[in-house]
Design an enzyme around this catalytic site. Structure first.
Site, PDB file in Angstrom:
ATOM      1  N   GLY A 102      81.579  41.644  66.964  1.00  0.00           N
ATOM      2  CA  GLY A 102      82.209  40.369  66.635  1.00  0.00           C
ATOM      3  C   GLY A 102      81.279  39.215  66.971  1.00  0.00           C
ATOM      4  O   GLY A 102      80.053  39.324  66.869  1.00  0.00           O
ATOM      5  N   SER A 103      81.867  38.132  67.441  1.00  0.00           N
ATOM      6  CA  SER A 103      81.088  36.909  67.639  1.00  0.00           C
ATOM      7  C   SER A 103      80.096  37.007  68.791  1.00  0.00           C
ATOM      8  O   SER A 103      79.235  36.141  68.930  1.00  0.00           O
ATOM      9  CB  SER A 103      82.033  35.738  67.886  1.00  0.00           C
ATOM     10  OG  SER A 103      82.914  35.614  66.791  1.00  0.00           O
ATOM     11  N   THR A 104      80.201  38.041  69.623  1.00  0.00           N
ATOM     12  CA  THR A 104      79.200  38.181  70.684  1.00  0.00           C
ATOM     13  C   THR A 104      77.816  38.436  70.101  1.00  0.00           C
ATOM     14  O   THR A 104      76.812  38.326  70.782  1.00  0.00           O
ATOM     15  CB  THR A 104      79.547  39.340  71.647  1.00  0.00           C
ATOM     16  OG1 THR A 104      79.586  40.566  70.903  1.00  0.00           O
ATOM     17  CG2 THR A 104      80.888  39.124  72.321  1.00  0.00           C
TER      18      THR A 104
END
Lengths: 387, 631
Positions: free
Chosen positions: B319-321
């Site tokens: 995801g956004s990590t």
């Protein structure tokens, strides 16, 4: 048949027909041999946990073959054996040399030549060939001649050359046997006793040098012999287990097929070198002494034959071969009872093995030939002329 | 006297002497035979009946496993077990009946014992019951005369004092399987245990040691008469882990509220893993003492996979990590500069497809710091469109994604960092431009393990080297930690890293940061991080129009994964962490608070304190044994 008849053709002797010779065979000796071999078959049957396979059946076939050979050897004229003595010795020596070249390693040492159908142990043949050669050599000289030191050079070579080769294989047991048989023959040939004393002294003083040249396994065996506790799980284990098997047999033994030590595989090589242990475990002191008695009778026969022959070759031959058989029996039984170091010497006529069986029967055949031809006189020199 | 007669006489004389000697020697043989078979008969009969020389292998003591401060994590307890030698027992059934009056013997154990007795030779001991208590041992000893063939042996049993907290790292030991039999004779001993998973398996060679051998004489009762020779063998070596068991227990405990989750904390300088937790867990002691069929089936069939170490085997869309890596790729390539801004209207159109930002209204003009702190998707769509998937993948590899980290634990998964070549090879299809955009927000094909994410965070915080994680402590001969081989250079400029870190600081510090409620409120211990919420299902256009169904309203299995990566303290980073909560809903709401708690606990415990050989710049470094909390 025709071969024997032809070989039999002697001129200066009242000629014996083949049938007469067969009657002349020492039949008591043949019977004793048969009894010993039968005991061997029984023990091999037991060693296989009550089965003819894999040992007893093959041993019986070899014995049948060997007995036939023995009779043929016994019927061959003693003078032919005299003539064949040196060629036979050189043949045996050549095959011993061949072991160094083509022989392969069996049981941790080079001792075998593979002839396809059977593996030949030239060292076994050599034991007989050496006796033949020595008997041939001492047929000639008078006692005074034997006393001359120069007369000992050839026999010393006859003994030491094969012994050295065998030692190199390395097979300490056989080498020592050759030396002992050779020594015994020199003794009965009349060699002066002080000469033996010199040799024994030289031998003892060379022990440190010999010790250095021994293989580790040989040193181990000797050390373990002196102190079996030293290695209770290695070499000493065999002797310990053998003694346990023997001792636990008692007077009457545990019964045929009842040897617990043997059958629980505590006993190593029970079909070959340690077969006496199994016999003594299953048949006790009675069985062991019985077997020893049979051998003793065989040896008495051998000595008697040697002393009744009218030719010196025959005397030397019969006495030398008898000593040879004695050494087999003594070394083997003394070994399994922990009296001497472990050396791989089979029990004649009992242990499983082809060459040893044939070699022993060949030797017995020669002894019988001495008996059959005991009346034959052979001139000390120019004996060839007579044939 | 003629010469012939003279010669014959001499020969006869000597032949008789020789014959006499031979007869004498035969007599010696007969005497020896008499001595052995009559005089010594009883002794040898006893020996033949009772004397058996055995070679007994003794199991080497397995090495202990301790944590970084020496706290035991895996030890050997004494295990008293009842063994039976059938040939001494006489009536086995009766003996078992008598035994069962003292020790409870289940039907299963009884059947197993009878089966084993039937299969083995009568003098081979068969284990009947293990793990006796002291009382049972005492009662058995007292009743020994009535229990022929029964004896008590002392063995060792692996015990894990911290049970579930260390289950996944340590793994466990179990019976040797057919395929594991190598040349080592100790493996064939009944009851020998071998490492099956985790450190127990990874360091099996070190832990096992070498079998001792004793050569003993045993009598028919199986009792050792005397020992002939003994080789003690070598006990296994102790293994020291990088784990701080206090922290480990805290982290495992912190995850307990979640159904399925994993977390990792490691040292950004050395890669030493201080804690690695996977929820749900299990008690490995069940395996050594014998686990019931039901309990075993429960563990195996549990959908949350309690037996798996999800920190290294769980693969999740990051995801956004993942966005920091896209930013770094673009900065390093010079595609964007520090002042670059992207316009976010809430979506980006590529071809005839519309790619949505998580915020429907969009973020307007957005610079890098805000793009990270507010996790603007459109910014990264735009940036990734400009640099392409290959550059992103190359940068991701530098930070450890898509490659095994090489941690010293078995079974690590490598995740997935897609490239054009990968897709062609794996799926036989060409790469689609839109897939670059999806990958840029850590969705689509991209997969990473929690450990990889922690390593990524550590490398961002470290900024210099490609730190590699490990769980075993490297100690020199003096027992001090040995400096690691310097890791490979990261090869990313400090300027670019500073920009990204600034964004990560704002995630927790800015009033608009996605994890603003999860900042550590202890001065000097604040953390920087990045939230991630990865979809596990496709959001249809229709759903997007009618309003996306909230996570809480979906079935658990369809909820988003919640992720958070972080490092702390902000000024002098020492600890990096990654938290993944399966179907946790939201990275900011679920994962970030966990990361905050475990990083705070970690800094207060400061497990790195004793391991810094050269205290140098590190504020947390303290003399050994001082303990307490960091500044």
């Amino acid at each position: 048949m025709s071969l024997i008849a032809r070989l039999d053709g002697s001129h200066d002797e009242p000629g014996m027909r083949l049938a007469e010779k067969v009657i002349q065979l020492p039949w008591t000796l043949v019977l004793l041999i048969g009894l010993l071999a039968a005991a061997g078959f029984a023990m091999l049957y037991s060693a296989a946990h009550g089965s003819m396979d894999p040992w007893a059946s093959r041993q019986i076939m070899r014995f049948a073959l060997g007995v036939a050979m023995m009779v043929v050897v016994a019927l061959v004229d003693i003078r032919l054996w005299l003539r064949l003595a040196y060629p036979f010795y050189f043949l045996a020596f050549a095959s011993l040399l061949a072991v160094e070249v083509v022989g392969f390693t069996g049981m941790g040492a080079q001792r075998w030549i593979d002839l396809g159908i059977l593996q030949l142990q030239p060292s076994e043949i050599m034991k007989v060939a050496m006796v033949l050669a020595l008997a041939r050599y001492f047929h000639g000289p008078t006692l005074e001649e034997v006393w001359r030191p120069s007369r000992l050079i050839v026999p010393a070579m006859i003994i030491l050359a094969p012994a050295g080769l065998v030692l190199k294989q390395p097979d300490l047991g056989t080498a020592l046997m050759l030396l002992m048989v050779g020594g015994a023959m020199l003794f009965i040939a009349g060699v002066r006793l002080w000469k033996f004393a010199v040799v024994v002294f030289a031998g003892l003083s060379s022990i440190p040098i010999v010790w250095q040249s021994l293989h580790d396994y040989q040193r181990d065996r000797i050390l373990t012999f002196l102190d079996p506790e030293r290695d209770p799980l290695g070499a000493g284990y065999h002797i310990l287990q053998s003694k346990i098997a023997l001792g636990s047999g008692g007077v009457w033994g545990k019964g045929f097929l009842g040897g617990t030590q043997s059958h629980l595989n505590f006993l190593p090589e029970r079909q070959t070198d340690f077969i006496f242990t199994m016999l003594a475990e299953e048949f006790g002191l009675a069985g062991g002494l019985g077997l020893l008695g049979l051998y003793f009778l065989v040896l008495v026969h051998g000595v008697a034959i040697g002393l009744t022959s009218r030719n010196h070759f025959g005397r030397m031959l019969a006495l030398g071969l008898t000593t040879n058989i004695f050494l087999y029996v003594f070394i083997n039984i003394a070994m399994v009872m922990g009296l001497i170091p472990v050396v791989g010497v089979p029990l004649p006529l009992i242990s499983y093995g082809g060459t040893a069986m044939l070699a022993v029967l060949f030797a017995l055949g020669l002894i019988m030939s001495v008996y059959v031809h005991r009346e034959t006189r052979i001139p000390r020199r120019d004996f060839r002329a007579g044939i | 006297m003629d010469r012939e007669t003279e010669r014959y006489r001499s020969l006869t004389r000597r032949a008789l002497v020789l014959g006499g000697v031979q007869t004498g020697l035969f007599g010696a043989l007969a005497a020896r035979m008499y001595y052995l078979q009559v005089v010594e008969r009883e002794r040898y009969q006893v020996l033949a009946e009772e004397n058996r020389i055995n070679i007994r292998l003794s199991v080497p003591s397995r090495g202990r496993i301790v944590d970084r401060f020496g706290v035991p994590l895996a030890v050997n307890n004494q295990n008293f077990r009842v063994v039976l030698v059938a040939e001494e027992a006489g009536d086995v059934e009766e003996t078992l009946d008598r035994l069962s009056r003292i020790v409870t013997l289940t039907d299963f154990e009884r059947r197993r014992a009878l089966r084993d007795i039937g299969r083995r030779r009568a003098f081979v001991p068969v284990t009947l019951v293990e793990n006796l208590g002291w009382r049972q041992v005492a009662r058995l000893e007292a009743n020994a005369p009535r229990l022929p063939g029964i004896s008590i042996e002392v063995g060792e049993l692996r015990h894990y004092p911290h049970g579930p907290a260390t289950a996944h790292i340590l793994g466990h030991v179990g019976a040797v399987s057919e395929s594991e039999l190598t040349g080592d004779p100790v493996l064939a001993l009944p009851g020998f245990r071998i490492g099956k998973t985790g450190v127990e398996r990874q360091l099996e060679e070190n832990l096992r040691g070498e079998a001792g051998a004793s050569q003993v004489e045993v009598n028919a009762l199986g009792r050792v008469i005397r020992e002939l020779q003994r080789d003690e063998g070598t006990p296994g070596a102790d293994v020291r882990l990088t784990i701080d068991i206090g922290l480990q227990e805290y982290v495992q405990d912190r995850l307990r509220a979640e159904r399925s989750a994993a977390a990792v904390i490691l040292d950004v300088e050395t890669g030493e893993v201080f804690a690695m937790a996977s929820q749900p867990s299990f008690d490995p002691n069940q395996f050594t003492t014998g686990i019931s069929m039901d309990a075993w089936n429960g563990l195996v069939n549990d959908p949350h996979g309690p037996l798996n170490n999800k920190a290294i085997t769980g693969q999740y869309a990051p995801g956004s990590t993942f966005k920091m890596l896209v930013a770094l790729a673009a900065l390093e390539e010079g595609v964007i500069g520090p002042g670059y801004q992207a316009w976010c209207p809430g979506f980006l159109e590529l071809g005839n497809h519309r790619f949505h930002c998580w915020r429907r209204g969009g973020h307007g003009w957005t610079a890098l710091a805000e793009a990270i702190s507010q996790s603007c998707d459109v910014y990264f769509y735009e940036v990734s469109r400009r640099i392409g998937i290959e550059k992103i993948a190359a940068m991701a590899h530098r930070f450890g994604l898509g490659l095994r980290t090489g941690i010293d634990l078995p079974g690590e998964k490598e995740g997935l960092m897609p490239t054009r070549a990968w897709k062609q090879a794996a799926l036989g299809q060409p790469w689609q431009p839109g897939e670059t955009l999806i990958a840029a927000i850590g969705q689509g094909y991209v997969l990473a393990t929690p450990l990889q994410l922690a390593v990524m965070a550590a490398r961002i915080a470290n900024g210099r080297g490609q730190v590699r994680p490990r769980v075993t402590l490297r100690l020199g001969e003096s027992g001090d930690p040995v400096a690691d081989v310097p890791p490979a250079d990261l090869g990313v400029s400090e300027a670019s890293l500073a920009l990204v870190r600034d964004g990560m600081v704002r995630v927790t510090s800015s009033p608009t940061g996605t994890a603003r409620w999860a900042q550590i409120d202890v001065a000097g211990m604040e953390m920087a991080g990045k939230t991630g919420t990865s979809q596990v299902r496709r959001i249809s256009t229709a759903e997007r129009l009618s309003g996306i169904i909230r996570n809480e309203d979906r079935p658990w299995r369809l909820r988003d994964h919640a992720l958070f990566v972080a490092y702390a303290p902000i000024q002098t980073p020492r600890y990096a962490a990654a938290v993944v909560v399966e179907h946790g809903g939201s990275g900011s709401r679920t994962a970030a608070p966990i990361a905050r708690d475990i990083l705070l606990e970690c800094q207060q415990r400061n497990p790195a304190r004793q391991l810094v050989a050269d205290a140098g710049a590190d504020a947390g470094a303290r003399p050994a044994g001082s303990g307490g909390s960091a500044p």
